[in-house]
Design a protein around this motif. Structure first.
Motif, PDB file in Angstrom:
ATOM      1  N   VAL A 136       0.857  -1.189   0.000  1.00 37.31           N
ATOM      2  CA  VAL A 136       0.000   0.000   0.000  1.00 37.31           C
ATOM      3  C   VAL A 136       0.890   1.235   0.000  1.00 37.31           C
ATOM      4  CG1 VAL A 136      -1.746   1.317   1.255  1.00 37.31           C
ATOM      5  CG2 VAL A 136      -1.842  -1.192   1.235  1.00 37.31           C
ATOM      6  N   ILE A 137       0.745   2.070  -1.018  1.00 39.12           N
ATOM      7  CA  ILE A 137       1.515   3.320  -1.109  1.00 39.12           C
ATOM      8  C   ILE A 137       0.571   4.482  -0.842  1.00 39.12           C
ATOM      9  CG2 ILE A 137       2.945   4.803  -2.561  1.00 39.12           C
ATOM     10  CD1 ILE A 137       3.870   2.383  -4.090  1.00 39.12           C
ATOM     11  N   GLY A 138       0.776   5.157   0.276  1.00 39.52           N
ATOM     12  CA  GLY A 138      -0.020   6.317   0.630  1.00 39.52           C
ATOM     13  C   GLY A 138       0.638   7.577   0.094  1.00 39.52           C
ATOM     14  N   ILE A 139      -0.120   8.356  -0.693  1.00 38.91           N
ATOM     15  CA  ILE A 139       0.427   9.544  -1.359  1.00 38.91           C
ATOM     16  C   ILE A 139      -0.219  10.800  -0.782  1.00 38.91           C
ATOM     17  CG2 ILE A 139       0.906  10.616  -3.599  1.00 38.91           C
ATOM     18  CD1 ILE A 139      -0.005   7.891  -4.860  1.00 38.91           C
ATOM     19  N   ALA A 140       0.607  11.721  -0.287  1.00 41.53           N
ATOM     20  CA  ALA A 140       0.097  12.996   0.234  1.00 41.53           C
ATOM     21  C   ALA A 140       1.232  13.999   0.226  1.00 41.53           C
ATOM     22  CB  ALA A 140      -0.450  12.828   1.656  1.00 41.53           C
ATOM     23  N   ALA A 141       1.129  15.021  -0.605  1.00 42.85           N
ATOM     24  CA  ALA A 141       2.196  16.023  -0.685  1.00 42.85           C
ATOM     25  C   ALA A 141       2.465  16.639   0.676  1.00 42.85           C
ATOM     26  CB  ALA A 141       1.825  17.096  -1.697  1.00 42.85           C
ATOM     27  N   SER A 142       1.399  16.932   1.401  1.00 44.36           N
ATOM     28  CA  SER A 142       1.551  17.533   2.727  1.00 44.36           C
ATOM     29  C   SER A 142       2.089  16.528   3.734  1.00 44.36           C
ATOM     30  CB  SER A 142       0.200  18.055   3.230  1.00 44.36           C
ATOM     31  OG  SER A 142      -0.687  16.966   3.496  1.00 44.36           O
ATOM     32  N   GLY A 143       1.769  15.261   3.506  1.00 46.95           N
ATOM     33  CA  GLY A 143       2.196  14.214   4.420  1.00 46.95           C
ATOM     34  C   GLY A 143       1.326  14.092   5.657  1.00 46.95           C
ATOM     35  N   ARG A 144       0.152  14.708   5.618  1.00 47.97           N
ATOM     36  CA  ARG A 144      -0.681  14.722   6.823  1.00 47.97           C
ATOM     37  C   ARG A 144      -2.147  14.378   6.568  1.00 47.97           C
ATOM     38  NH1 ARG A 144      -3.555  19.405   6.595  1.00 47.97           N
ATOM     39  NH2 ARG A 144      -3.849  19.756   8.824  1.00 47.97           N
ATOM     40  N   THR A 145      -2.501  13.995   5.367  1.00 52.22           N
ATOM     41  CA  THR A 145      -3.896  13.747   5.007  1.00 52.22           C
ATOM     42  C   THR A 145      -4.488  12.607   5.842  1.00 52.22           C
ATOM     43  OG1 THR A 145      -3.368  14.427   2.741  1.00 52.22           O
ATOM     44  CG2 THR A 145      -5.451  13.260   3.093  1.00 52.22           C
ATOM     45  N   PRO A 146      -5.525  12.874   6.624  1.00 48.39           N
ATOM     46  CA  PRO A 146      -6.094  11.838   7.499  1.00 48.39           C
ATOM     47  C   PRO A 146      -6.539  10.574   6.770  1.00 48.39           C
ATOM     48  CG  PRO A 146      -6.888  14.005   8.146  1.00 48.39           C
ATOM     49  CD  PRO A 146      -6.148  14.206   6.859  1.00 48.39           C
ATOM     50  N   TYR A 147      -7.142  10.725   5.596  1.00 50.08           N
ATOM     51  CA  TYR A 147      -7.596   9.566   4.820  1.00 50.08           C
ATOM     52  C   TYR A 147      -6.428   8.623   4.540  1.00 50.08           C
ATOM     53  CZ  TYR A 147      -9.736   6.921   0.973  1.00 50.08           C
ATOM     54  OH  TYR A 147     -10.217   5.921   0.159  1.00 50.08           O
ATOM     55  N   VAL A 148      -5.287   9.189   4.167  1.00 48.07           N
ATOM     56  CA  VAL A 148      -4.100   8.385   3.858  1.00 48.07           C
ATOM     57  C   VAL A 148      -3.517   7.790   5.134  1.00 48.07           C
ATOM     58  CG1 VAL A 148      -1.797   8.429   2.834  1.00 48.07           C
ATOM     59  CG2 VAL A 148      -3.653   9.771   1.800  1.00 48.07           C
ATOM     60  N   SER A 167       6.068  15.096   0.148  1.00 49.97           N
ATOM     61  CA  SER A 167       7.075  16.112  -0.172  1.00 49.97           C
ATOM     62  C   SER A 167       7.442  16.941   1.044  1.00 49.97           C
ATOM     63  CB  SER A 167       6.575  17.014  -1.308  1.00 49.97           C
ATOM     64  OG  SER A 167       6.609  16.319  -2.540  1.00 49.97           O
ATOM     65  N   ASN A 168       7.221  16.383   2.224  1.00 50.85           N
ATOM     66  CA  ASN A 168       7.644  17.035   3.458  1.00 50.85           C
ATOM     67  C   ASN A 168       8.420  16.051   4.334  1.00 50.85           C
ATOM     68  OD1 ASN A 168       6.545  19.936   3.873  1.00 50.85           O
ATOM     69  ND2 ASN A 168       4.843  18.843   2.923  1.00 50.85           N
ATOM     70  N   LYS A 169       9.424  16.560   4.991  1.00 52.25           N
ATOM     71  CA  LYS A 169      10.282  15.728   5.826  1.00 52.25           C
ATOM     72  C   LYS A 169       9.589  15.406   7.147  1.00 52.25           C
ATOM     73  CE  LYS A 169      15.230  15.315   6.754  1.00 52.25           C
ATOM     74  NZ  LYS A 169      15.336  14.168   5.831  1.00 52.25           N
ATOM     75  N   HIS A 170       9.862  14.213   7.675  1.00 49.41           N
ATOM     76  CA  HIS A 170       9.270  13.759   8.936  1.00 49.41           C
ATOM     77  C   HIS A 170       7.748  13.882   8.900  1.00 49.41           C
ATOM     78  CE1 HIS A 170      13.372  13.687  10.248  1.00 49.41           C
ATOM     79  NE2 HIS A 170      13.497  14.994  10.246  1.00 49.41           N
ATOM     80  N   ALA A 171       7.167  13.487   7.776  1.00 47.16           N
ATOM     81  CA  ALA A 171       5.722  13.616   7.575  1.00 47.16           C
ATOM     82  C   ALA A 171       4.956  12.664   8.479  1.00 47.16           C
ATOM     83  CB  ALA A 171       5.380  13.334   6.117  1.00 47.16           C
ATOM     84  N   LYS A 172       3.741  13.055   8.799  1.00 44.80           N
ATOM     85  CA  LYS A 172       2.898  12.215   9.650  1.00 44.80           C
ATOM     86  C   LYS A 172       2.642  10.856   9.008  1.00 44.80           C
ATOM     87  CE  LYS A 172      -1.386  12.062  12.307  1.00 44.80           C
ATOM     88  NZ  LYS A 172      -2.589  12.783  12.769  1.00 44.80           N
ATOM     89  N   ILE A 173       2.379  10.819   7.705  1.00 45.85           N
ATOM     90  CA  ILE A 173       2.094   9.529   7.074  1.00 45.85           C
ATOM     91  C   ILE A 173       3.298   8.598   7.129  1.00 45.85           C
ATOM     92  CG2 ILE A 173       0.300  10.473   5.563  1.00 45.85           C
ATOM     93  CD1 ILE A 173       2.298  10.240   3.231  1.00 45.85           C
ATOM     94  N   ILE A 181       9.275   7.480   1.479  1.00 48.51           N
ATOM     95  CA  ILE A 181       9.794   8.247   0.336  1.00 48.51           C
ATOM     96  C   ILE A 181       9.386   9.698   0.542  1.00 48.51           C
ATOM     97  CG2 ILE A 181       9.872   8.498  -2.164  1.00 48.51           C
ATOM     98  CD1 ILE A 181       8.879   5.611  -2.405  1.00 48.51           C
ATOM     99  N   GLU A 182      10.327  10.520   0.957  1.00 54.76           N
ATOM    100  CA  GLU A 182      10.068  11.943   1.199  1.00 54.76           C
ATOM    101  C   GLU A 182      10.896  12.752   0.211  1.00 54.76           C
ATOM    102  OE1 GLU A 182       8.938  11.630   5.950  1.00 54.76           O
ATOM    103  OE2 GLU A 182      10.959  12.288   5.405  1.00 54.76           O
ATOM    104  N   VAL A 183      10.263  13.129  -0.894  1.00 52.47           N
ATOM    105  CA  VAL A 183      10.943  13.848  -1.968  1.00 52.47           C
ATOM    106  C   VAL A 183      10.703  15.337  -1.759  1.00 52.47           C
ATOM    107  CG1 VAL A 183       8.954  13.399  -3.505  1.00 52.47           C
ATOM    108  CG2 VAL A 183      11.152  14.125  -4.474  1.00 52.47           C
ATOM    109  N   LEU A 184      11.738  16.045  -1.347  1.00 45.96           N
ATOM    110  CA  LEU A 184      11.600  17.417  -0.850  1.00 45.96           C
ATOM    111  C   LEU A 184      11.714  18.428  -1.983  1.00 45.96           C
ATOM    112  CD1 LEU A 184      13.715  16.949   2.404  1.00 45.96           C
ATOM    113  CD2 LEU A 184      11.269  16.539   2.021  1.00 45.96           C
ATOM    114  N   THR A 185      10.583  18.655  -2.642  1.00 43.81           N
ATOM    115  CA  THR A 185      10.564  19.543  -3.808  1.00 43.81           C
ATOM    116  C   THR A 185      10.504  21.023  -3.436  1.00 43.81           C
ATOM    117  OG1 THR A 185       8.179  19.063  -3.898  1.00 43.81           O
ATOM    118  CG2 THR A 185       9.593  17.885  -5.429  1.00 43.81           C
ATOM    119  N   GLY A 186      10.289  21.333  -2.167  1.00 45.16           N
ATOM    120  CA  GLY A 186      10.344  22.715  -1.699  1.00 45.16           C
ATOM    121  C   GLY A 186       9.098  23.531  -1.998  1.00 45.16           C
ATOM    122  N   PRO A 187       9.143  24.826  -1.674  1.00 47.17           N
ATOM    123  CA  PRO A 187       7.989  25.709  -1.887  1.00 47.17           C
ATOM    124  C   PRO A 187       7.591  25.785  -3.360  1.00 47.17           C
ATOM    125  CG  PRO A 187       9.595  26.741  -0.428  1.00 47.17           C
ATOM    126  CD  PRO A 187      10.267  25.537  -1.003  1.00 47.17           C
TER     127      PRO A 187
END
Length: 304
Positions: A136-148, A167-173, A181-187
């Motif tokens: 299962v691959i959970g995808i969320a740019a913010s890394g915090r989406t409750p559904y994921v 795309s955020n470090k130390h993400a909740k997901i 996989i935390e790919v830090l693409t920045g602002p």
């Protein structure tokens, strides 16, 4: 819950602070310059992508499946990758599935509040019959989406392999992921609009995961798609071209054998390369675990 403004993807991009005053070409140059950084950021997480692929290959050999889970843009990216696999690699429709907050209808029109329902993320995976064999691959740019978060929690609880893509470090997901996989693409050039760089990075990564997995389970010969599903005129022409390229026969001969194999490219290649029957070619391919070059080698070995 983490505040949005603390996330890297929610920070303001210094290079685009005055983008609303610029002429068209200057706007395009800023977007293009920012996009050029995406592949570099993806390169930095290749080891994690590689781990995901290796686990997925082992999973599929045991009968496991791949599930993408996401909301909004992240869910739509998962759907785009999943639906391309059956025509490209002749995979069963349920082998690679996308599970989107709000259901498939949310692909076209946003379902308000769907991404905030953690319990629904778990429930949707349960409905799909996810097991310990699956990935299962959970995808969320913010890394915090409750559904994921809910989906990844459920995956871990049942023993499935869980992977976070954000795309955020130390993400909740990532707290609920075996592989992070935390790919830090920045602002982004538009603050918080993760349909831009973050989405581009995630699309590249999903392409890598499925394409490399398909290569490693025998659906590619050299760099040709020998498991393409012949479902329309263009794909039939491509299939004939692949057969002709590999075996050096004419297009007419390629079409004749392709018709004999019910439009399956792999056995057509083995038949033309070795002279065996359709039934024998299918048996050889199964014995070679799907790899065409190994199936041909099996025949060559018997002739020695």
């Amino acid at each position: 819950m983490e505040k949005l403004k603390t996330l890297t993807t929610e920070q303001r991009n210094e290079s685009s602070m005055h983008i609303d005053h610029l002429p068209t070409m200057d706007i395009l140059k800023i977007i293009n310059e920012e996009d050029r950084t995406v592949t570099e950021k993806v390169h930095e997480v290749l080891p994690e992508i590689g781990k995901t692929i290796d686990v997925l290959c082992q999973s599929m050999k045991k009968g496991g499946k791949l599930f993408y889970v996401g909301a909004g843009t992240s869910g739509r990216i998962g759907i785009l990758d999943a639906v391309e696999c059956p025509p490209t690699f002749s995979t069963p429709p349920d082998l690679i599935q996308a599970v989107m907050a709000g259901g498939d209808g949310a692909f076209r029109q946003a379902v308000e509040g769907a991404e905030d329902d953690e319990a629904q993320g778990a429930a949707d995976l349960q409905e799909r019959g996810v097991t310990e064999l699956d990935v299962v691959i959970g995808i969320a740019a913010s890394g915090r989406t409750p559904y994921v978060v809910g989906a990844l929690k459920h995956a871990q609880e049942i023993g499935a392999t869980s992977v976070s893509l954000t795309s955020n470090k130390h993400a909740k997901i990532s707290r609920y992921a075996d592989i992070k996989i935390e790919v830090l693409t920045g602002p982004e050039i538009l603050t918080g609009s993760t349909r831009l760089k973050a989405a581009s990075a995630h699309k590249l990564i999903l392409n890598m995961i499925t394409t490399t997995t398909m290569i490693k389970i025998g659906k590619v010969y050299e760099n040709l798609m020998v498991d393409v599903k012949v479902s329309n005129y263009k794909l039939k022409e491509r299939a004939k071209s692949i057969i002709s390229t590999i075996t050096s026969v004419s297009n007419e001969e390629a079409e004749r054998v392709l018709n004999e194999t019910n439009h399956e490219v792999k056995p057509a290649i083995v038949m033309l390369k070795t002279g065996v029957s359709y039934a024998e070619a299918r048996q050889l391919i199964a014995q070679a675990e799907g790899f065409v070059h190994q199936a041909i080698a099996l025949v060559d070995e018997t002739k020695k």
